[in-house]
Design a protein around this motif. Sequence first.
Motif, PDB file in Angstrom:
ATOM      1  N   GLU A   1       0.607  -1.264   0.109  1.00  0.00           N
ATOM      2  CA  GLU A   1      -0.041  -0.120   0.111  1.00  0.00           C
ATOM      3  C   GLU A   1       0.893   1.299   0.077  1.00  0.00           C
ATOM      4  OE1 GLU A   1      -3.438   2.268   2.652  1.00  0.00           O
ATOM      5  OE2 GLU A   1      -3.179   0.047   2.788  1.00  0.00           O
ATOM      6  N   VAL A   2       0.607   2.112  -1.054  1.00  0.00           N
ATOM      7  CA  VAL A   2       1.054   3.407  -1.153  1.00  0.00           C
ATOM      8  C   VAL A   2       0.093   4.375  -0.944  1.00  0.00           C
ATOM      9  CG1 VAL A   2       2.343   5.123  -2.341  1.00  0.00           C
ATOM     10  CG2 VAL A   2       3.199   2.498  -2.396  1.00  0.00           C
ATOM     11  N   VAL A   3       0.504   5.724  -0.152  1.00  0.00           N
ATOM     12  CA  VAL A   3      -0.344   6.759  -0.346  1.00  0.00           C
ATOM     13  C   VAL A   3       0.242   7.961  -0.676  1.00  0.00           C
ATOM     14  CG1 VAL A   3      -1.499   8.582   1.314  1.00  0.00           C
ATOM     15  CG2 VAL A   3      -1.366   6.098   1.912  1.00  0.00           C
ATOM     16  N   ALA A   4      -0.522   8.265  -1.873  1.00  0.00           N
ATOM     17  CA  ALA A   4       0.274   9.438  -2.654  1.00  0.00           C
ATOM     18  C   ALA A   4      -0.552  10.713  -2.186  1.00  0.00           C
ATOM     19  CB  ALA A   4      -0.356   9.370  -4.144  1.00  0.00           C
ATOM     20  N   LYS A   5       0.151  11.633  -1.653  1.00  0.00           N
ATOM     21  CA  LYS A   5      -0.446  13.169  -1.034  1.00  0.00           C
ATOM     22  C   LYS A   5      -0.320  14.061  -2.085  1.00  0.00           C
ATOM     23  CE  LYS A   5       0.056  11.774   3.821  1.00  0.00           C
ATOM     24  NZ  LYS A   5       0.422  12.196   5.296  1.00  0.00           N
ATOM     25  N   VAL A   6      -1.260  14.419  -2.760  1.00  0.00           N
ATOM     26  CA  VAL A   6      -1.084  15.361  -3.740  1.00  0.00           C
ATOM     27  C   VAL A   6      -1.391  16.632  -2.977  1.00  0.00           C
ATOM     28  CG1 VAL A   6      -2.252  16.057  -5.991  1.00  0.00           C
ATOM     29  CG2 VAL A   6      -2.131  13.757  -4.955  1.00  0.00           C
ATOM     30  N   ARG A   7      -0.436  17.521  -3.008  1.00  0.00           N
ATOM     31  CA  ARG A   7      -0.459  18.854  -2.490  1.00  0.00           C
ATOM     32  C   ARG A   7      -0.684  19.963  -3.615  1.00  0.00           C
ATOM     33  NH1 ARG A   7       2.213  17.691   2.661  1.00  0.00           N
ATOM     34  NH2 ARG A   7       1.862  19.849   2.946  1.00  0.00           N
ATOM     35  N   VAL A   8      -1.866  20.739  -3.144  1.00  0.00           N
ATOM     36  CA  VAL A   8      -2.349  21.674  -4.351  1.00  0.00           C
ATOM     37  C   VAL A   8      -2.376  23.322  -3.409  1.00  0.00           C
ATOM     38  CG1 VAL A   8      -4.399  22.119  -5.402  1.00  0.00           C
ATOM     39  CG2 VAL A   8      -3.911  19.682  -4.800  1.00  0.00           C
ATOM     40  N   ILE A   9      -1.738  23.761  -4.425  1.00  0.00           N
ATOM     41  CA  ILE A   9      -1.969  25.494  -4.095  1.00  0.00           C
ATOM     42  C   ILE A   9      -3.376  25.952  -4.498  1.00  0.00           C
ATOM     43  CG2 ILE A   9      -1.156  27.781  -4.433  1.00  0.00           C
ATOM     44  CD1 ILE A   9       0.694  26.159  -2.946  1.00  0.00           C
ATOM     45  N   ILE A  10      -3.938  26.681  -3.483  1.00  0.00           N
ATOM     46  CA  ILE A  10      -5.116  27.428  -3.870  1.00  0.00           C
ATOM     47  C   ILE A  10      -5.172  28.945  -3.931  1.00  0.00           C
ATOM     48  CG2 ILE A  10      -5.976  27.150  -1.539  1.00  0.00           C
ATOM     49  CD1 ILE A  10      -8.750  27.066  -2.004  1.00  0.00           C
ATOM     50  N   GLU A  11      -5.860  29.722  -4.713  1.00  0.00           N
ATOM     51  CA  GLU A  11      -5.909  30.950  -4.728  1.00  0.00           C
ATOM     52  C   GLU A  11      -7.263  31.616  -4.830  1.00  0.00           C
ATOM     53  OE1 GLU A  11      -2.051  32.951  -6.346  1.00  0.00           O
ATOM     54  OE2 GLU A  11      -2.707  31.693  -7.644  1.00  0.00           O
ATOM     55  N   LYS A  12      -7.714  32.758  -4.235  1.00  0.00           N
ATOM     56  CA  LYS A  12      -8.917  33.376  -4.567  1.00  0.00           C
ATOM     57  C   LYS A  12      -8.940  34.110  -5.933  1.00  0.00           C
ATOM     58  CE  LYS A  12      -8.785  35.283  -0.400  1.00  0.00           C
ATOM     59  NZ  LYS A  12      -9.101  36.101   0.787  1.00  0.00           N
TER      60      LYS A  12
END
Length: 251
Positions: free
Chosen positions: A202-213
Amino acid sequence: MQTRLFAATFVLKTDSLGVRLAVLGIIASFAVAGATLWMAKKTKDLAVDAAAEIETGRRQAAAAEKAVTSSTRPWIVPNDLSAVEIRSIPRDTVNSVFVEARLKNVGPGLALIKSADSWICGYGHLNDSNTINQYSNVFTETPIVPSGDEFVMSGTVRHSSANWSGATPESIGFQKTPDGGYPQTGEYVVEVAYTDAAGEDEVVAKVRVIIEKLHTDSGGWTTYSSRVHRVDYFRGEDQDPFLSTKIGSPG
């Protein structure tokens, strides 16, 4: 006189025979000891050779296992920089938060997606508002993903619960400033858990996302942009990723 000489000669011969027998006994003892040492050395050599053969076999088996595993291991990545989005959706009298991620299995093996271990993660938890925490699970209609196939994972964070209150894309994606407001740029994470076809590794891929208004209209409705900037891959209980892939710029 003749009798004495005979007796003396007899004693001398008898003594000489005893000496010869003793010498032969000593030689025989050395021979036995030498044979014992030789056998001990041969036994040790055989043991060393056996251990070396076992170690060689173990390494060959490990290499073969690694080759087979590598040839069947799935690998989940975002489709592109804009693969993940977050937005508010009307839900009864209050809005909920909807997150969607478009992903792809680029590994050579089949991927089994584990929604129970896949999460929308962000700020805004009542007990720890300055740390990214898990909110709600994300799901897919295609949990079995062949090599090269694309799939979508999505989930909804309800407005309030025991762990958070008034969830919005802002509260999930931005840390509050000292004056209680929000900065222009923030970050949230989508965790995707998956295994190989055997249900192992088992692998967990943590997708990190930048958010802007982007824009807030006259009715207070805000639109946001999201862009993926990094994916961290974890195994088991490890706190550190075994691989991090930079996709875009965090700035």
